[in-house]
Design an enzyme around this catalytic site. Structure first.
Site, PDB file in Angstrom:
ATOM      1  N   TYR A  92      -5.461  -1.581  -3.757  1.00 46.70           N
ATOM      2  CA  TYR A  92      -4.318  -0.846  -3.207  1.00 46.70           C
ATOM      3  C   TYR A  92      -3.725  -1.664  -2.074  1.00 46.70           C
ATOM      4  CZ  TYR A  92      -1.777   2.951  -0.838  1.00 46.70           C
ATOM      5  OH  TYR A  92      -0.819   3.737  -0.241  1.00 46.70           O
ATOM      6  N   TYR A 246      -7.819  12.693  -2.206  1.00 47.23           N
ATOM      7  CA  TYR A 246      -8.154  11.624  -1.263  1.00 47.23           C
ATOM      8  C   TYR A 246      -7.628  11.923   0.136  1.00 47.23           C
ATOM      9  CZ  TYR A 246      -8.661   7.069   0.914  1.00 47.23           C
ATOM     10  OH  TYR A 246      -9.013   6.067   1.776  1.00 47.23           O
ATOM     11  N   HIS A 247      -6.368  12.241   0.232  1.00 49.93           N
ATOM     12  CA  HIS A 247      -5.749  12.417   1.543  1.00 49.93           C
ATOM     13  C   HIS A 247      -6.240  13.686   2.222  1.00 49.93           C
ATOM     14  CE1 HIS A 247      -3.094   9.952  -1.018  1.00 49.93           C
ATOM     15  NE2 HIS A 247      -3.058   9.206   0.058  1.00 49.93           N
ATOM     16  N   LYS A 602       3.958  12.242  17.174  1.00 55.06           N
ATOM     17  CA  LYS A 602       4.022  11.120  16.239  1.00 55.06           C
ATOM     18  C   LYS A 602       5.454  10.590  16.293  1.00 55.06           C
ATOM     19  CE  LYS A 602       1.340  10.402  13.320  1.00 55.06           C
ATOM     20  NZ  LYS A 602       0.147   9.504  13.225  1.00 55.06           N
ATOM     21  N   ASP A 606       5.567   8.128  10.222  1.00 52.97           N
ATOM     22  CA  ASP A 606       4.122   8.241   9.991  1.00 52.97           C
ATOM     23  C   ASP A 606       3.714   9.713  10.030  1.00 52.97           C
ATOM     24  OD1 ASP A 606       1.379   8.069   9.928  1.00 52.97           O
ATOM     25  OD2 ASP A 606       1.182   7.183  11.918  1.00 52.97           O
ATOM     26  N   HIS A 608       0.647  10.920   9.006  1.00 53.22           N
ATOM     27  CA  HIS A 608      -0.800  11.123   9.081  1.00 53.22           C
ATOM     28  C   HIS A 608      -1.128  11.732  10.447  1.00 53.22           C
ATOM     29  CE1 HIS A 608      -0.413   7.958   5.999  1.00 53.22           C
ATOM     30  NE2 HIS A 608      -1.519   8.455   5.492  1.00 53.22           N
TER      31      HIS A 608
END
Length: 725
Positions: A92, A246-247, A602, A606, A608
């Protein structure tokens, strides 16, 4: 001719019948306080992992005699699994420009890689062209910048798309990106029917954790359905969706939450496709999944085994006739969150352990993270080590020779069932709410994950969960690791120049007609949006233009910024210094007439926000007044909010390598707006080589991965005190 004498068979002496009571008596002599029941481990999922399992633990556990390739697929979706064909090794990656990324992919394929997984930059994820003013610090950071099909053609130059499968992690701008890939293939001479790979296209998890959405949930689900419909009819070798847990784990979910929410998302996507009038067997066999693999080794193996069994159970509700419609096939990636900035070479070991868990669980493809990803984007050297980790497992260990070697293990079979039961209970809760779309819209699912994240971080900060090199066995002095540096300004300038060139050469009238047709289809709920996006991209419409054509109808989604309270304190407050720090904060409030006030924000695109949310939760539990800035702020917007809220300090959480652009910009904005008394601190993935630059820019504190939150809170409080005197 002499004959060989037959080999004598070994005669084994009798052994006493196993006696668990006798074992408990013997074990109690070495157990702490003689308490055998206290041995083992209470998992984050609420499952008690015992120190001893026996055959008695398998009572009531179904499918222990199942076979790989057969229902309920507990032991794997293929009969022979890796003994005939090992898992696919994926890398990835995406770096700055299409040219740089193409060079990396070609080297990776030459070095043993077997497929490409594309990481896009955040501007592309959020549907902005590189010349948009909101993405100044994001272009080419954390992935490759893609503005048009011309970028896509460069990205795959020299890579035969009829032979190499391509996985694309894309959700928000999924229509123009998938369309660009399809058109790049066409102009390479590859038909849509020949293309193989996967598009993530999993928008529900974006609203829960990753936040690279564009449109609100309802129209986003329409896009998902249109892509499943189009690919089912035109792209038989291509996976239309990669349903991603996954996240969720990266954002803090434990294994049971990750498993439950991922499968519940999958169920929602199946219902969406059926509502389009598709037959279940026309698309279900091309659905794929994507799980994180962290450091809880046994749980990760059990999770993948349980996932296949549960998906088979879910799909029985839809009465598929093709067995492939009920087989869960998955890609896995080792955890990025488990990587540490401190003593980073330990991460090579962590990644190896996680890779083995994925393999023992039966993954179909795997990406192994590079050891330096807690510091910066992976270097060429670290990427090679990550790729070789998989090659060594495949070529040197003979792990691939045996199908599901954990089958029959008392512990693993019992744990698999307990994991399935825990996940099924959560899935039932989701169903009671009306499905995953409703659970996401309500904010319930997001808060469940954020609560788990806060609890985990508190246990690490309190030393209850050991992280080697971070909260135990720490180095006296950390050495610097060479990191990959992306020149954000150079990449953006190049992308803007290419955009100007494309727009100068195309037929503007035809482009506008194609974009208008896309808007009309969105407004009137007619046609297929992917089909119309492909037509626009062929005419050299850009990613931003296609996204805007839909945004004009659907609008751009804005999430509520909530934070959990009390969870961090409950897991940490027995640790030394907690009450003392709370007392200091209370004393500050008494002295200055109000509590210390911080804003956690943030910047850029982004999304996350695990770190930001956990920090906000912990600071609030300590007694700070805490404001959360909305996602995707510009420095100007963030400075304005900080001033309006009259904060003492502004904390910037950064994960996407934009800190050298965005952090100085926010400090300059505060000065410009007359608020240079607001102190700025920064946390997240920041190479130590950049610390001096940030301090010189005016940052008062930098807290990298592994910094205990109470330590950073104490430092922030002291900085605020200095500015009050």
């Amino acid at each position: 001719m002499s004959q060989k004498s037959p080999k004598a068979r070994a005669v084994w002496p009798d052994a006493p019948t196993p006696n668990q009571e006798a074992w408990q008596e013997a074990a109690s002599k070495s157990a702490p306080n003689g308490n055998v029941d206290g041995l083992g481990w209470e998992t984050p999922d609420g499952i008690h992992l015992k120190a001893l399992y026996t055959q008695a633990d398998l009572a009531g556990v179904p499918y222990t005699n199942s076979l790989p390739g057969f229902e309920p697929y507990l032991r794997g979706p293929q009969a022979t699994m890796y003994s005939v064909r090992p898992w696919t090794i994926r890398q990835y990656a995406g770096f700055s420009t299409a040219e740089e990324s193409n060079l990396f992919y070609r080297k990776a394929l030459e070095g043993g890689g077997q497929g490409i997984s594309v990481a896009f930059d955040l501007a592309t994820h959020r549907g902005y062209d590189s010349d948009h003013p909101r993405v100044v610090g994001d272009v080419g950071k954390a992935g490759v910048a893609i503005d048009s099909v011309e970028d896509m053609k460069i990205l795959f130059d020299g890579i035969p798309l009829d032979k190499v499968s391509v996985s694309m992690t894309m959700n928000g701008a999924v229509l123009p990106v998938l369309a660009g890939y399809i058109v790049a293939g066409e102009e390479q001479g590859v038909t849509q029917a020949q293309l193989s790979g996967t598009i993530q296209n999993d928008i529900l998890k974006e609203f829960m954790v990753r936040n690279t959405y564009i449109y609100p949930p309802a129209p986003s689900m329409r896009i998902v359905g249109d892509i499943i419909e189009y690919t089912a009819k035109n792209m038989p070798k291509f996976n239309s969706i990669s349903i991603s847990g996954y996240h969720m784990q990266e954002a803090g979910a434990n294994q049971a939450l990750e498993l439950a929410f991922t499968l519940a998302d999958g169920k929602e996507y199946v219902k969406t496709a059926l509502a389009k009038g598709l037959d279940v067997d026309a698309f279900a066999g091309r659905l794929s999944f994507f799980f994180a693999i962290g450091m809880n080794f046994y749980l990760e193996v059990a999770k993948l085994r349980a996932a296949r069994m549960l998906w088979w159970r879910i799909m029985k509700e839809f009465n598929p006739k093709n067995p492939k419609s009920s087989m869960l096939r998955t890609h896995c990636q080792t955890s990025g969150w488990s990587l540490t900035e401190q003593d980073p070479y330990n991460n090579i070991v962590r990644t190896t352990v996680e890779a083995m868990a994925a393999v023992f669980g039966g993954t179909q493809s795997l990406h192994t993270n590079s050891f330096d990803e807690a510091i910066a984007l992976p270097s060429e050297t670290s990427s090679r080590i990550a790729r070789n980790t998989q090659l060594i497992l495949q070529e040197e260990t003979h792990i691939t020779s045996v199908v599901d070697p954990w089958a029959g293990s008392y512990m693993m079979e019992k744990l698999t069932q307990e994991m399935a039961d825990a996940a099924w209970e959560i899935i039932a809760e989701v169903d009671a709410m009306g499905g995953m779309t409703k659970a996401v819209e309500s904010g319930w699912a997001k808060l469940k994950i954020e609560s788990a994240a806060a609890q985990k971080q508190a246990k690490i900060d309190a030393g209850a969960d050991v992280i080697v090199g971070v909260n135990k066995y720490k180095l006296q002095e950390e050495s610097l690791v060479d990191v990959l540096v992306i020149d954000n300004d150079k990449v953006r300038d190049n992308q803007i120049a290419r955009l100007k060139s494309i727009k100068a050469k195309r037929d503007p009238k035809k482009v506008q007609e194609a974009l208008a047709a896309l808007s009309q289809a969105a407004e009137q709920n007619t046609g297929n949006l992917l089909d119309l996006a492909i037509k626009a991209i062929r005419l050299r419409a850009t990613v931003g233009e296609v996204s805007d054509a839909l945004e004009n109808v659907y609008g751009r989604h804005r999430a509520d910024t909530q934070k959990v309270t009390g969870v961090y304190a409950a897991a940490y407050d027995s640790a030394e210094g907690w009450e003392k720090l709370k007392g200091e904060i209370a004393e500050f409030a008494k002295q200055y007439g109000r509590r210390p006030r911080v804003m956690i924000a943030k910047l850029g695109q982004d999304g996350h926000d695990r770190g930001a949310k956990v920090v906000a939760t912990a600071f609030a539990d300590l007694g700070f007044d805490v404001d959360m800035g909305p996602l995707f702020q510009t420095p100007e917007e963030c400075a304005r909010q900080a001033i309006e809220n009259d904060v003492h300090a502004l904390g910037i959480s950064t994960l996407a390598a934009g800190h050298k652009t965005l952090v100085p910009a926010i400090i300059q904005e505060l000065r410009k707006q007359g608020a240079d008394d607001i102190i700025v601190f920064v946390g997240g993935v920041i190479p130590r080589q950049d610390y001096e630059f940030l301090y010189e820019s005016g940052v008062k504190g930098i807290y990298g991965p592994g910094t205990p939150i109470p330590a950073s809170a104490k430092d922030v409080l002291e900085q605020i005190r200095k500015h009050q005197t």
